[in-house]
Design an enzyme around this catalytic site. Structure first.
Site, PDB file in Angstrom:
ATOM      1  N   CYS A  74       2.686   9.372  13.168  1.00 52.18           N
ATOM      2  CA  CYS A  74       3.423  10.588  12.780  1.00 52.18           C
ATOM      3  C   CYS A  74       3.945  10.476  11.360  1.00 52.18           C
ATOM      4  O   CYS A  74       4.084  11.471  10.664  1.00 52.18           O
ATOM      5  CB  CYS A  74       4.555  10.854  13.757  1.00 52.18           C
ATOM      6  SG  CYS A  74       5.645   9.448  13.958  1.00 52.18           S
ATOM      7  N   LYS A  92       6.616  10.848  31.631  1.00 54.49           N
ATOM      8  CA  LYS A  92       5.250  11.351  31.712  1.00 54.49           C
ATOM      9  C   LYS A  92       4.496  10.869  30.477  1.00 54.49           C
ATOM     10  O   LYS A  92       4.688  11.371  29.376  1.00 54.49           O
ATOM     11  CB  LYS A  92       5.196  12.884  31.768  1.00 54.49           C
ATOM     12  CG  LYS A  92       3.802  13.316  32.230  1.00 54.49           C
ATOM     13  CD  LYS A  92       3.345  14.662  31.768  1.00 54.49           C
ATOM     14  CE  LYS A  92       2.740  14.724  30.422  1.00 54.49           C
ATOM     15  NZ  LYS A  92       1.480  13.978  30.240  1.00 54.49           N
ATOM     16  N   GLU A 136      10.820  15.024  18.830  1.00 51.05           N
ATOM     17  CA  GLU A 136      10.241  14.221  17.739  1.00 51.05           C
ATOM     18  C   GLU A 136       8.843  14.787  17.507  1.00 51.05           C
ATOM     19  O   GLU A 136       7.945  14.567  18.324  1.00 51.05           O
ATOM     20  CB  GLU A 136      10.130  12.748  18.155  1.00 51.05           C
ATOM     21  CG  GLU A 136      11.441  12.046  18.383  1.00 51.05           C
ATOM     22  CD  GLU A 136      12.166  11.689  17.095  1.00 51.05           C
ATOM     23  OE1 GLU A 136      11.526  11.655  16.025  1.00 51.05           O
ATOM     24  OE2 GLU A 136      13.375  11.457  17.159  1.00 51.05           O
ATOM     25  N   GLU A 180      -0.173  18.999   9.217  1.00 53.76           N
ATOM     26  CA  GLU A 180      -0.409  17.621   9.631  1.00 53.76           C
ATOM     27  C   GLU A 180      -1.897  17.392   9.901  1.00 53.76           C
ATOM     28  O   GLU A 180      -2.527  18.160  10.614  1.00 53.76           O
ATOM     29  CB  GLU A 180       0.380  17.338  10.915  1.00 53.76           C
ATOM     30  CG  GLU A 180       0.225  15.916  11.386  1.00 53.76           C
ATOM     31  CD  GLU A 180       1.032  15.626  12.656  1.00 53.76           C
ATOM     32  OE1 GLU A 180       0.934  16.401  13.623  1.00 53.76           O
ATOM     33  OE2 GLU A 180       1.760  14.630  12.658  1.00 53.76           O
TER      34      GLU A 180
END
Ligand code: NAD
Length: 493
Positions: A278, A171, A244, A377
């Site tokens: 990331c 997906k 992850e 983040e």
């Protein structure tokens, strides 16, 4: 209109619903894609489930050949794939050309690794016995992918999952599904059902894959918040999960470096793909005695970065993925400046680019760890720089995080580098060359940045379950079976 891929056929959603895919540089709709729901997920999972035995028992050398063919077709289609990646994701074309090559390389790497090492023999506890460990696939793996590296992060899951003998349902992100659908031209070499692609939104489609009774494992890359939802849903079903997740990577600049080289490295780590990586450098700690020179050079280099349409040849930075993401970054910047941080350069939407979700690369000083910017983040083009008094303080601050994805240091001082490596929690630690990957080296997060590793042999093991086989090559009654003998073992009492 693009279509989904189930059982080696292009299909529409059963509900006939579609959703648009937008180009973040032009704000134009590029295409529409089926909005997959429960019936579509059912069909894709059931195709993968039915194909699982044929694929699992195919000899490794034949599986390897097919994976190499996929790599070859991807390389042949590099030009068109990189254009699609650029249109839907906004990274500069030059970066997307690299992404496509890395995708092919991942398929080549796991084609070979998958043929190797599938268990071990262990010493038995009785005569005439052989004990061994075999590795086998989980079955059907749901691969859920984010938008920032749509093909690469798909390949880091799909290549090892297939090499290990699993079948997959992919997906892609709802923002970048087109490049994955375009890869069908490479995937059609596989037997029907081995690889399927459903498109749709997280809750419609992603969650249904996680909770589906016939998916045996979920391999997910995305944000910490979504990762929590995925882990919770998989946990309730005791389903294998690979995560992850996000990061807030520290970047230390020691005082023995060439300031110009250090600033170039840092600017690249901060702003590559508009900070939407990331493992972007998200917090910079620079030693006090070079701080003024380093910050001045960092600002100068940041001002030289060229923003524009990512298809263009003279562009370093494209847009952010969506306006909502840009607004989030603007709010964060307001918050830190209200708390005393100073914007040294950037901080605005460039007025010469009225269309597209552009934002100036931004350098912020006067920051500290009470600010959210230094703890969460950002995933955007903001580089906060903090001055530190030496390696101990740099390490302590770098490690003060709930994340542990990556960390970087620039130094020629071996002791500084090793101290930092040993004391900062990070799945990848870069010394003097930030943000580079190696197919053979594991990649993943410590702490809340994830569970498990992609790439390397570890990345293959993630997709293999373990079976211990206890073999006695003579069937005879054992003294420890019923009925119990009371004098058994007396001598040793
Ligand atoms: P996201 O979490 O919003 O979405 C990731 C994927 O999950 C998408 O395909 C989405 O449709 C799907 N999804 C959403 N809700 C779901 C649900 N309830 N159940 C199942 N699937 C669901 O992440 P994003 O915005 O696409 O990507 C950015 C994030 O990804 C950042 O946090 C970044 O750090 C992280 N990331 C991590 C790595 C890594 O390797 N650690 C690499 C790239 C990106």
């Amino acid at each position: 209109m693009a279509k989904m891929w189930i059982n080696n056929e292009y299909v529409d959603s059963v509900s006939r619903q579609v959703f648009p895919v937008e180009n973040p540089a032009t704000e134009e709709i590029i295409d529409t894609v089926p909005r997959g729901g429960r019936e579509d997920v059912d069909q894709a999972v059931s195709a993968a489930w039915q194909a699982r035995r044929e694929w699992r028992f195919m000899p490794g050398i034949e599986r390897a050949e097919l994976l190499h063919q996929i790599a070859q077709i991807i390389r042949q289609r590099r030009a068109e794939l990189s254009v699609t990646l650029t249109c839907e994701g906004g990274k500069p074309l030059i970066e997307n050309r690299d992404e496509v090559e890395w995708v092919a390389a991942a398929f080549d790497y796991y084609a070979e690794l998958g043929r190797d090492a599938s268990g071990r023999v262990i010493s038995p506890v009785q005569r005439r016995q052989i004990n061994f460990v075999t590795k086998e696939p989980y079955g059907v793996v749901a691969c859920i992918v984010p938008w920032n590296y749509p093909l690469l992060l798909m390949a880091w899951k799909v290549a090892p999952a297939l090499a290990a003998g699993n079948t997959v349902v992919i997906k892609p992100s709802e923002m970048t599904p087109l490049s994955t659908l375009q890869l069908v031209e490479a995937f059609r070499v596989l037997p029907p059902g081995v690889l399927n692609i459903v498109t749709g939104f997280g809750p419609d489609c992603g969650e249904l894959l996680v909770t589906h009774a016939r998916t045996d494992m979920v391999a997910f890359t995305g944000s910490l918040a979504t990762g929590r939802l995925v882990a919770r849903a998989a946990g309730e079903r005791i389903k294998r999960v690979h995560l992850e997740l996000g990061g807030n990577d520290p970047f230390i600049v020691c005082d023995d470096v060439d300031v110009d080289v250090a600033a170039r490295a840092a600017v690249w780590a901060a702003f590559l793909n508009m900070g939407q990586v990331c493992t972007s450098g998200e917090r910079f700690y620079v030693f006090r005695n070079i701080a003024d020179r380093f910050i001045a050079r960092f600002i100068e280099l940041t001002r030289r970065l060229r923003l524009g349409n990512p298809m263009g040849p003279d562009v370093d930075l494209g847009p952010l993925i969506r306006n909502s993401h840009r607004e989030k970054i603007e709010r964060l910047l307001e918050e830190v400046t209200a708390a005393g941080a100073k914007v040294a350069t950037g901080g605005h939407r460039p007025n010469y680019l009225p269309k597209g979700y552009f934002f100036e690369p931004t350098v912020v000083t006067n920051v500290d760890h009470s600010m959210r910017l230094m703890r969460e983040e950002t995933f955007g083009p903001i580089a906060p720089i903090m001055v530190v008094d030496g390696i101990e303080q740099a390490i302590a601050l770098a490690d003060a995080s709930e994340y542990g994805l990556g960390a970087s240091i620039l130094t020629n001082n071996l002791e500084y580098a090793m101290l930092a490596m040993e004391n900062i929690k990070a799945g990848t630690f870069w010394i003097n060359d930030p943000l580079t990957d190696n197919d053979a080296g594991p990649f993943g997060g410590m702490r809340r940045s994830g569970i498990g590793r992609e790439l390397g042999s570890e990345g293959l093991e993630e997709f293999r379950d373990t079976k211990h086989v206890h073999l006695d090559y003579r069937l005879e009654a054992k003294p420890y079976w019923f009925p119990y003998q009371w004098d058994r073992g007396r001598k040793t009492e």
